[in-house]
Design a protein around this motif. Structure first.
Motif, PDB file in Angstrom:
ATOM      1  N   UNK A  16       5.940  -1.357  -5.857  1.00 23.77           N
ATOM      2  CA  UNK A  16       4.724  -2.169  -5.856  1.00 23.77           C
ATOM      3  C   UNK A  16       4.997  -3.492  -6.564  1.00 23.77           C
ATOM      4  N   UNK A  23      -2.078  10.859  -5.038  1.00 23.84           N
ATOM      5  CA  UNK A  23      -1.930  10.025  -3.851  1.00 23.84           C
ATOM      6  C   UNK A  23      -1.180   8.749  -4.173  1.00 23.84           C
ATOM      7  N   UNK A  24      -1.138   7.850  -3.186  1.00 29.36           N
ATOM      8  CA  UNK A  24      -0.240   6.713  -3.344  1.00 29.36           C
ATOM      9  C   UNK A  24      -0.790   5.617  -4.243  1.00 29.36           C
ATOM     10  N   UNK A  25      -2.078   5.507  -4.383  1.00 31.88           N
ATOM     11  CA  UNK A  25      -2.564   4.448  -5.261  1.00 31.88           C
ATOM     12  C   UNK A  25      -3.252   4.990  -6.502  1.00 31.88           C
ATOM     13  N   UNK A  76       4.353   3.254  -3.298  1.00 30.51           N
ATOM     14  CA  UNK A  76       4.598   4.457  -4.079  1.00 30.51           C
ATOM     15  C   UNK A  76       5.406   5.482  -3.267  1.00 30.51           C
ATOM     16  N   UNK A  77       5.077   5.584  -1.978  1.00 33.92           N
ATOM     17  CA  UNK A  77       5.793   6.529  -1.129  1.00 33.92           C
ATOM     18  C   UNK A  77       7.271   6.154  -1.027  1.00 33.92           C
ATOM     19  N   UNK A 134       0.835  -1.207   0.000  1.00 34.69           N
ATOM     20  CA  UNK A 134       0.000   0.000   0.000  1.00 34.69           C
ATOM     21  C   UNK A 134       0.867   1.253   0.000  1.00 34.69           C
ATOM     22  N   UNK A 135       1.985   1.192   0.721  1.00 34.41           N
ATOM     23  CA  UNK A 135       2.864   2.358   0.803  1.00 34.41           C
ATOM     24  C   UNK A 135       4.010   2.315  -0.218  1.00 34.41           C
ATOM     25  N   UNK A 190       2.230  13.106  -7.628  1.00 31.51           N
ATOM     26  CA  UNK A 190       1.907  12.426  -6.369  1.00 31.51           C
ATOM     27  C   UNK A 190       1.001  13.239  -5.440  1.00 31.51           C
TER      28      UNK A 190
END
Lengths: 411, 261
Positions: free
Chosen positions: A353, B107-109, A289-290, A286-287, B103
Motif C-alpha cells: 500500500x 480482510x484487505x483493508x 494487502x493481498x 485496494x488489493x 487477514x
C-alpha cells in the motif's frame, strides 16, 4: 502499524527488562541468555512502565518505515511542486516566472480570472497549451511506470521485473503501431491507447505463463524470456512499419509515435493518462494487502484466505493499463519502473500500500526532473527522455544483477 | 466427532499418484500424527486437507460439507497450515508477518483492532517469538522462522491446525515446546494434524496416528494400537523396540533392519 508496534513493544521491553527496549538490546539479550520463555503476565498497562513510550515506538522498524514513508511523501510533494514550476517556467523563450504563475493559476482554477492583459497571447498559449500539459504528462507517466513496476515486482516476487525489461512496453508499442498502421489510430485518439493496452496485456500474460510455474517465478526464465520477447516484438514492430512503407504518411506517423517523448503533447494526452492512471492505481492499492501476502508464496497466501487468482488478474490488468497508457502517450521510457520501486522498498519496506503511493509520488517528480534534463542538456535540441532514464537506470540494473548473482548462478 | 474427513481421496501430478484412496479423519480435541517414510504423501495429504491442492478423485469434507464449496476466506478461518521449509525473502517485520494471520478476519483493508492485537500477541507468546517482534523476517534462523510461521497460524484462530514437520528446524527445547503446545491446543478443543518423523514424539503426543506408505494410508487409529514395532518394521524397514524410561515415558529405539555384512 503505529498502534500495533506500540502495543506490543511496551510489553516486550518491559519483560525483557532492558529498560530501553531497542531492537539490538532484545536481540542481544536473547543471544546471551539463549532461547528461553519469558513469562508475560496477562494484564499490563502503560502507566506501570518506567520508560517513555515514545522511545519504544521510535525503535520499531515498522514505525521507522512509516515515518520514512511520510518523509518520502512530503519530500515528494515539495520536489513535485519545485520541478513542476521549474518545468513550466523553463524554456528557450523568456516569459517571466510571475507571468507564468498567473497564466497557470488563471487557467487551472475555475472562477479565478486574473488579469492577463499584459501577457502576450502567444506566451499564454505556450505556457498553458504546451508546457503545462507536458509537465503534468511527465508526472503521470512517471507515476504510471513506477506503480506498474511495483505491481510486476510483487507479482513475480522479484525486483528485476519491470515493464520495459520483459517486453510489456514493447507489447504496448506493437499494439499502438498496429492501431496506427490500420488507420484506426487516425480516426480517434482512443484507439492507440486501447491497442497499446491490449498489446501490453498480451505480452505480460505471455511472460507470466512462461516464467510462472506452480506459484514460483523462475528468475532466469523471466529475464531470458523477456529478452526473447523484446526481440520478437521489436521485429514485429519493424514488420508493421515495412508493411506500411508504401503508405509513406502512415509509416512516418508510426515512427514518430514510436520515438515517443513528451514534445508537443496536448491536454488530450493528459486526459488519456489520467483516466488510465486513476482506476489502475486505486485498484492496485485496494488489493495491496493481498499482494503483500502473496510475496510469501501463493500457497501461503491461499492458506490465509487470499484469492490468488483474482489478485493475479488485478495485477496483470492494472499493470497492462498503466504500461499501455504510458507507452501510448510517451513511448518506451525504460528503467523508471525498475528503479523507483526497488529503491523505495529499501527505504519504506515491502508493504504494497505504502509502496504504491510512494512510488507514484516519486515516479512523478523523477520523470518531471528527467524531462527537464532532456530539454536542457543540449539546448536548444532535446534528448529523448528514454536516454536520460536509461543512463541512470541501466547501471542501477547491473548493480541489482550483481546483488542477485547468487540466485542467478543457481539457475 | 470428526471435523475434517477425507473419503478415498487421491491426487495425481504429472501422471503420478502422490496419494491415492486415502481415508483420514481429523477429530476435534485430538492430535493426529501422520507418519511415514520420505515421499509417502504426508505433505500432500495435508495440502489436500486445507484445499491448497484439489483432489483428483475422492472428496475432503469439512463439517460433512465438501471443502470445495467453501470460500477461501471461510476455509482460512477454519483451517490453518504451516508448511515445511518456507523462506521469507521480503523484509516484513516478524510482527507484520504474524499479523498477516488476521487477514481472513480483517480482510484487505481492515485495520487490526485491539482484540486482533491481543490475539497476535498471544499467538507470539505461545510460539515464543515475542522477543523477535521487531526483527526482519527474512533474516531469521530456520528455527526462528518456523516458530514465527507457527505464531502466524495460531493468530488465525482456526480450529483445525495442520503442521508439516513443525519441529524439523528446532532445537530440542523448542521442539518439545511446540509438541506440548499441540497438546494444549487439542486440550482447548482444537484439532491438530501433524506430520512427524519422530515416532517417539508421535507416541507421546498424538491421540491418533495415520501411517502412510507410498501414497496410501495403510493404517490409522489410536496411537498405542497403531505404532507397534512390527508395523514400524514393515513400513520403515527398521527394527524398533518400545522402551520405557524411569520417568514412565515411553519411546522407540531403532536399529537397521539388516546387520551390515
Amino acid at each position: 502499524m503505529n498502534d500495533i508496534a506500540g502495543f506490543i513493544f511496551t510489553r516486550i521491553s518491559y519483560h525483557a527488562g532492558e529498560g530501553k527496549g531497542s531492537e539490538q538490546r532484545i536481540a542481544g539479550g536473547l543471544l546471551k541468555g539463549g532461547p528461553k520463555r519469558i513469562a508475560f503476565p496477562d494484564a499490563l498497562d502503560a502507566e506501570n512502565l518506567d520508560f517513555p513510550m515514545e522511545k519504544i515506538i521510535d525503535t520499531s522498524i515498522a514505525n521507522r518505515r512509516n515515518r520514512r514513508f511520510i518523509g518520502v511523501l512530503i519530500l515528494g510533494l515539495v520536489l513535485l511542486f519545485l520541478f513542476s514550476g521549474l518545468g513550466i517556467c523553463l524554456s528557450s523563450g523568456s516569459i517571466p516566472a510571475e507571468s507564468v504563475f498567473r497564466i497557470v493559476l488563471s487557467n487551472s482554477i475555475p472562477g479565478m480570472n486574473l488579469d492577463l492583459a499584459d501577457i502576450r497571447e502567444v506566451d499564454q498559449r505556450i505556457v498553458w497549451l504546451i508546457r503545462t500539459p507536458r509537465v503534468i504528462l511527465a508526472g503521470l507517466v512517471g507515476a504510471m511506470l513506477a506503480v506498474a513496476g511495483v505491481q510486476m515486482q510483487g507479482l513475480f516476487r522479484n525486483p528485476l521485473a519491470a515493464p520495459g525489461l520483459v517486453g510489456t512496453s514493447q507489447g504496448a508499442s506493437l499494439g499502438g503501431a498496429i492501431a496506427i498502421a490500420t488507420g484506426l489510430g487516425l480516426t480517434s485518439i482512443g484507439w492507440v491507447p486501447l491497442f497499446s493496452f491490449i498489446g501490453a496485456f498480451l505480452s505480460l500474460f505471455l511472460i507470466y505463463l512462461l516464467a510462472h510455474r506452480e506459484g514460483e517465478t523462475s528468475v532466469a526464465m523471466l529475464l531470458l524470456a523477456g529478452v526473447a520477447l523484446n526481440f520478437l516484438l521489436s521485429a514485429l514492430v519493424s514488420l508493421v512499419i515495412s508493411w506500411k512503407f508504401k503508405d509513406y504518411q502512415a509509416a512516418v506517423e508510426i515512427v514518430r509515435w514510436l520515438l515517443g517523448g513528451l514534445k508537443d503533447r496536448s491536454w488530450d494526452y493528459v486526459t488519456i493518462a489520467f483516466c488510465s492512471f486513476i482506476p489502475a492505481f486505486l485498484l492496485s492499492t485496494w488489493y495491496a494487502r493481498d499482494l503483500d501476502l502473496m510475496l510469501e508464496g501463493e500457497e501461503t497466501a491461499q492458506s490465509l484466505g487470499v484469492e490468488t487468482e483474482k489478485v493475479t488478474w488485478v495485477v496483470l490488468l492494472s499493470t497492462a493499463l498503466l504500461t499501455g497508457a504510458a507507452v501510448s502517450v510517451s513511448g518506451v521510457v525504460s528503467f523508471v519502473g525498475l528503479m523507483i520501486p526497488h529503491l523505495l522498498r529499501l527505504i519504506i519496506g515491502p508493504g504494497h500500500r505504502n509502496l504504491n503511493i510512494a512510488s507514484a509520488m516519486t515516479g512523478a517528480w523523477f520523470l518531471i526532473a528527467a524531462d527537464i534534463l532532456s530539454r536542457t542538456l543540449i539546448r536548444p535540441e532535446e534528448l529523448p527522455l528514454g536516454i536520460i532514464t536509461s543512463l541512470i537506470g541501466a547501471p542501477f540494473f547491473l548493480f541489482l544483477l550483481v546483488r542477485q548473482r547468487k540466485e542467478l548462478e543457481i539457475l | 466427532m470428526s471435523l475434517l474427513q477425507t473419503a478415498d481421496v487421491g491426487v495425481m501430478k504429472e501422471g503420478r499418484w502422490l496419494i491415492q484412496g486415502a481415508n483420514l479423519a481429523v477429530n476435534e480435541g485430538e492430535v493426529t500424527a501422520l507418519v511415514g517414510p520420505n515421499g509417502s504423501g504426508k505433505s500432500t495429504l495435508l495440502k489436500l486437507l486445507c484445499r491448497l491442492w484439489r483432489p483428483t478423485e475422492g472428496t475432503v469434507a469439512l463439517d460433512g460439507k465438501d471443502l470445495q464449496t467453501y470460500s477461501a476466506r471461510e476455509i482460512a478461518k477454519r483451517i490453518t497450515i504451516v508448511q515445511q521449509s518456507l523462506t521469507l525473502r521480503y523484509s516484513f517485520t516478524v510482527l507484520e508477518v504474524v499479523s498477516m494471520g488476521r487477514y481472513p478476519h480483517t480482510g484487505r483493508v481492515g485495520r487490526l483492532s485491539e482484540l486482533d492485537l491481543e490475539i497476535v500477541q498471544n499467538a507470539m507468546e505461545k510460539a515464543d517469538v515475542l522477543p523477535l517482534a521487531d526483527r526482519h523476517a527474512n533474516r531469521l534462523s530456520g528455527g526462528e522462522l518456523q516458530r514465527v510461521l507457527l505464531a502466524r497460524c495460531l493468530a488465525t484462530e482456526a480450529s483445525i491446525i495442520l503442521l508439516d514437520e513443525p519441529t524439523s528446524n528446532l532445537d530440542l527445547s523448542h521442539a518439545l515446546d511446540v509438541l506440548h503446545l499441540c497438546r494444549e491446543l487439542a486440550h482447548e478443543g482444537k484439532s491438530v494434524a501433524i506430520a512427524l518423523h519422530d515416532l517417539s514424539s508421535a507416541l507421546r503426543f498424538a491421540d491418533q496416528v495415520a501411517v502412510l506408505s507410498s501414497g496410501r494410508v495403510i493404517d490409522s487409529g489410536p496411537t498405542d494400537a497403531v505404532l507397534s514395532p512390527e508395523k514400524i518394521q514393515s513400513v520403515f524397514s527398521v527394527r524398533a523396540e518400545r522402551v520405557r524410561a524411569s520417568t514412565g515415558q515411553e519411546g522407540f529405539l531403532f536399529d537397521r533392519d539388516k546387520e551390515p555384512s
